[in-house]
Scaffold this motif. Structure first.
Motif, PDB file in Angstrom:
ATOM      1  N   VAL A 115       0.824  -1.207   0.000  1.00  0.00           N
ATOM      2  CA  VAL A 115       0.000   0.000   0.000  1.00  0.00           C
ATOM      3  C   VAL A 115       0.861   1.260   0.000  1.00  0.00           C
ATOM      4  CG1 VAL A 115      -1.681   1.332   1.337  1.00  0.00           C
ATOM      5  CG2 VAL A 115      -1.949  -1.141   1.101  1.00  0.00           C
ATOM      6  N   GLY A 116       1.926   1.262   0.817  1.00  0.00           N
ATOM      7  CA  GLY A 116       2.789   2.435   0.890  1.00  0.00           C
ATOM      8  C   GLY A 116       3.448   2.753  -0.435  1.00  0.00           C
ATOM      9  N   VAL A 117       3.913   1.734  -1.152  1.00  0.00           N
ATOM     10  CA  VAL A 117       4.556   1.955  -2.444  1.00  0.00           C
ATOM     11  C   VAL A 117       3.548   2.494  -3.450  1.00  0.00           C
ATOM     12  CG1 VAL A 117       5.734   0.830  -4.363  1.00  0.00           C
ATOM     13  CG2 VAL A 117       6.285   0.191  -2.013  1.00  0.00           C
ATOM     14  N   ALA A 118       2.326   1.921  -3.453  1.00  0.00           N
ATOM     15  CA  ALA A 118       1.291   2.387  -4.385  1.00  0.00           C
ATOM     16  C   ALA A 118       0.926   3.839  -4.116  1.00  0.00           C
ATOM     17  CB  ALA A 118       0.051   1.496  -4.258  1.00  0.00           C
ATOM     18  N   LEU A 119       0.796   4.212  -2.837  1.00  0.00           N
ATOM     19  CA  LEU A 119       0.453   5.587  -2.497  1.00  0.00           C
ATOM     20  C   LEU A 119       1.589   6.534  -2.861  1.00  0.00           C
ATOM     21  CD1 LEU A 119      -1.814   7.248  -1.244  1.00  0.00           C
ATOM     22  CD2 LEU A 119      -0.746   6.946   0.974  1.00  0.00           C
ATOM     23  N   MET A 120       2.819   6.085  -2.684  1.00  0.00           N
ATOM     24  CA  MET A 120       3.973   6.899  -3.062  1.00  0.00           C
ATOM     25  C   MET A 120       3.962   7.182  -4.561  1.00  0.00           C
ATOM     26  SD  MET A 120       6.717   8.390  -1.941  1.00  0.00           S
ATOM     27  CE  MET A 120       8.195   9.104  -2.665  1.00  0.00           C
ATOM     28  N   LEU A 121       3.635   6.170  -5.359  1.00  0.00           N
ATOM     29  CA  LEU A 121       3.569   6.366  -6.807  1.00  0.00           C
ATOM     30  C   LEU A 121       2.461   7.346  -7.172  1.00  0.00           C
ATOM     31  CD1 LEU A 121       4.104   2.691  -8.004  1.00  0.00           C
ATOM     32  CD2 LEU A 121       5.681   4.602  -8.329  1.00  0.00           C
ATOM     33  N   GLU A 122       1.302   7.216  -6.522  1.00  0.00           N
ATOM     34  CA  GLU A 122       0.193   8.129  -6.830  1.00  0.00           C
ATOM     35  C   GLU A 122       0.573   9.577  -6.538  1.00  0.00           C
ATOM     36  OE1 GLU A 122      -4.395   9.122  -5.440  1.00  0.00           O
ATOM     37  OE2 GLU A 122      -3.451   7.250  -4.807  1.00  0.00           O
ATOM     38  N   LEU A 124       3.262  11.020  -6.844  1.00  0.00           N
ATOM     39  CA  LEU A 124       4.223  11.623  -7.761  1.00  0.00           C
ATOM     40  C   LEU A 124       3.550  12.678  -8.631  1.00  0.00           C
ATOM     41  CD1 LEU A 124       6.316   8.539  -8.933  1.00  0.00           C
ATOM     42  CD2 LEU A 124       7.102  10.440  -7.518  1.00  0.00           C
ATOM     43  N   ALA A 125       2.233  12.840  -8.476  1.00  0.00           N
ATOM     44  CA  ALA A 125       1.481  13.809  -9.271  1.00  0.00           C
ATOM     45  C   ALA A 125       2.062  15.223  -9.200  1.00  0.00           C
ATOM     46  CB  ALA A 125       0.014  13.816  -8.837  1.00  0.00           C
ATOM     47  N   ILE A 171       3.911  -4.310 -13.496  1.00  0.00           N
ATOM     48  CA  ILE A 171       2.541  -3.942 -13.846  1.00  0.00           C
ATOM     49  C   ILE A 171       1.922  -3.098 -12.737  1.00  0.00           C
ATOM     50  CG2 ILE A 171       0.243  -4.831 -14.356  1.00  0.00           C
ATOM     51  CD1 ILE A 171       1.538  -7.249 -15.620  1.00  0.00           C
ATOM     52  N   GLY A 172       2.210  -3.447 -11.488  1.00  0.00           N
ATOM     53  CA  GLY A 172       1.720  -2.648 -10.376  1.00  0.00           C
ATOM     54  C   GLY A 172       2.267  -1.232 -10.406  1.00  0.00           C
ATOM     55  N   VAL A 173       3.541  -1.108 -10.791  1.00  0.00           N
ATOM     56  CA  VAL A 173       4.138   0.227 -10.903  1.00  0.00           C
ATOM     57  C   VAL A 173       3.411   1.048 -11.969  1.00  0.00           C
ATOM     58  CG1 VAL A 173       6.209   1.494 -11.583  1.00  0.00           C
ATOM     59  CG2 VAL A 173       6.391  -0.473 -10.050  1.00  0.00           C
ATOM     60  N   LEU A 174       3.063   0.407 -13.092  1.00  0.00           N
ATOM     61  CA  LEU A 174       2.333   1.106 -14.155  1.00  0.00           C
ATOM     62  C   LEU A 174       0.963   1.566 -13.664  1.00  0.00           C
ATOM     63  CD1 LEU A 174       3.189  -1.068 -17.292  1.00  0.00           C
ATOM     64  CD2 LEU A 174       4.119   1.170 -16.663  1.00  0.00           C
ATOM     65  N   TRP A 175       0.268   0.716 -12.895  1.00  0.00           N
ATOM     66  CA  TRP A 175      -1.018   1.132 -12.333  1.00  0.00           C
ATOM     67  C   TRP A 175      -0.843   2.312 -11.378  1.00  0.00           C
ATOM     68  CZ3 TRP A 175      -4.791   0.013 -15.112  1.00  0.00           C
ATOM     69  CH2 TRP A 175      -5.044  -1.250 -15.617  1.00  0.00           C
ATOM     70  N   LEU A 177       1.520   4.580 -11.455  1.00  0.00           N
ATOM     71  CA  LEU A 177       1.785   5.775 -12.262  1.00  0.00           C
ATOM     72  C   LEU A 177       0.501   6.266 -12.929  1.00  0.00           C
ATOM     73  CD1 LEU A 177       5.208   4.820 -13.888  1.00  0.00           C
ATOM     74  CD2 LEU A 177       4.794   6.426 -12.003  1.00  0.00           C
ATOM     75  N   GLY A 178      -0.380   5.320 -13.299  1.00  0.00           N
ATOM     76  CA  GLY A 178      -1.673   5.720 -13.845  1.00  0.00           C
ATOM     77  C   GLY A 178      -2.490   6.502 -12.831  1.00  0.00           C
ATOM     78  N   ALA A 179      -2.427   6.091 -11.553  1.00  0.00           N
ATOM     79  CA  ALA A 179      -3.110   6.850 -10.499  1.00  0.00           C
ATOM     80  C   ALA A 179      -2.527   8.249 -10.371  1.00  0.00           C
ATOM     81  CB  ALA A 179      -3.002   6.102  -9.173  1.00  0.00           C
ATOM     82  N   ALA A 180      -1.219   8.362 -10.533  1.00  0.00           N
ATOM     83  CA  ALA A 180      -0.580   9.684 -10.477  1.00  0.00           C
ATOM     84  C   ALA A 180      -1.048  10.567 -11.629  1.00  0.00           C
ATOM     85  CB  ALA A 180       0.943   9.529 -10.518  1.00  0.00           C
ATOM     86  N   VAL A 181      -1.197   9.978 -12.811  1.00  0.00           N
ATOM     87  CA  VAL A 181      -1.702  10.734 -13.956  1.00  0.00           C
ATOM     88  C   VAL A 181      -3.134  11.203 -13.687  1.00  0.00           C
ATOM     89  CG1 VAL A 181      -2.343  10.599 -16.397  1.00  0.00           C
ATOM     90  CG2 VAL A 181      -0.185   9.597 -15.619  1.00  0.00           C
TER      91      VAL A 181
END
Length: 324
Positions: A115-122, A124-125, A171-175, A177-181
């Motif tokens: 969860v922490g990694v996913a939120l960190m990627l988001e 990046l907005a 693939i998770g990283v791409l998702w 980054l998609g959240a960040a977009v």
């Protein structure tokens, strides 16, 4: 050095004073938006522990907020329906990307990442916003903005307390980054939409579009739509499921989105996005108060770093003649 007589008003200075006052108010509105957005995690956790799927919680969150906002949104329009015709593209983009896709991509990332990694990627907005503005205006960000960006992201990492080994799925990283977009689109649309369109109508329209998209996703069984109607644990007490859902709808969605749009219009996409980083800090504090999850010293230090980064970007923004 000579001074102008105090009795002589200067038109330009009065306009600047009004603009600065509006921006100062915008900062507090942005912080309010982050604070109530940060509540969503605590409400959602109670529902999910009771058996709700993330997609079901997100869908009802959007649909419920859209219903609550629709009547006051119609009143706020005062018959100016031409604004919907001229702003249907921003509303569509806001709903598809800034509301639905942002949350959907985040949940898809959580399926493959911590969860922490996913939120960190988001989150990046804000960096994406700086890069987009740099490319569009052909103007490199100044040193305070660059340093504030790095400081805020370091603080975000500290608040999330990303320790130990984490599995990184491409693939998770791409998702993520998609959240960040999606979050980037949220801030740009909020800041650039026609100012005559009431923020509450942009929120209602976007949430309606987002709820419709999530309903389609559920119908296609892309994500499970599981719901239970039992008691949930919130603030150390057993309460009805509709209390958590209602709090998520009214506080973390209705108030959060309306104030978020108001802040983006007052401050611009870049500053509003950086202040939104405080949502993570607020989320940690709410989890402490409502779920008994006490933040550690490293998280409190990270919160101070986030605030420091926001201040740097804010000071640099005030020096610019054109709002970004």
């Amino acid at each position: 050095m000579s001074q102008k007589p105090a009795a002589v008003p200067v038109a330009g200075s009065s306009r600047n004073t009004g603009r600065n006052t509006g921006r100062f108010t915008g900062v507090w509105i942005a912080l309010l938006s982050s604070a109530v957005f940060g509540l969503s995690g605590s409400f959602a956790k109670g529902l999910m522990e009771a058996g709700w799927s993330p997609a079901a919680a997100v869908t009802l969150r959007m649909a419920g907020a859209a219903l609550v906002l629709m009547v006051p949104a119609v009143i706020a329009m005062r018959g100016r329906w031409v604004l919907l015709r001229t702003n249907w593209i921003p509303i569509l983009l806001f709903g598809l990307f800034g509301v639905a896709a942002c949350q959907l991509f985040y949940f898809l990332a959580v399926q493959r990442l911590d969860v922490g990694v996913a939120l960190m990627l988001e989150y990046l907005a804000p960096v994406l916003i700086v890069l987009v503005l740099w490319a569009r205006h052909q103007r490199r960000p100044r040193i305070p903005t660059i340093f504030g960006t790095l400081l805020a992201l370091m603080g975000l990492m500290a608040v999330l307390d990303l320790t130990g080994t984490t599995s990184i799925d491409p693939i998770g990283v791409l998702w993520g980054l998609g959240a960040a977009v999606g979050l980037t689109v949220y801030f740009f649309v909020s800041a650039r939409v026609d100012g005559a369109l009431p923020p509450i109508m942009l929120s209602a329209g976007g949430l309606t579009v987002g709820a419709a998209m999530m309903a389609v996703i559920g119908a296609l069984e892309i994500l499970p739509m599981d719901m239970t109607f039992t008691e949930v644990n919130l603030a150390g007490m057993q309460t009805q499921w509709w209390v958590a859902l209602g709090g998520m709808i009214l506080l973390s969605t209705v108030i959060a989105y309306v104030t978020g749009i108001m802040a983006a219009r007052a401050l611009g996409s870049k500053v509003a996005s950086f202040i939104s980083l405080t949502e993570v800090l607020f989320a940690v504090l709410w989890a402490w108060l409502l779920l008994g999850e006490l933040p550690g010293l490293i998280q409190l230090l990270g919160g101070m770093m986030i605030v420091g980064g926001v201040v740097l970007v804010r000071l640099d923004e005030l020096r610019r003649p054109v709002k970004a």
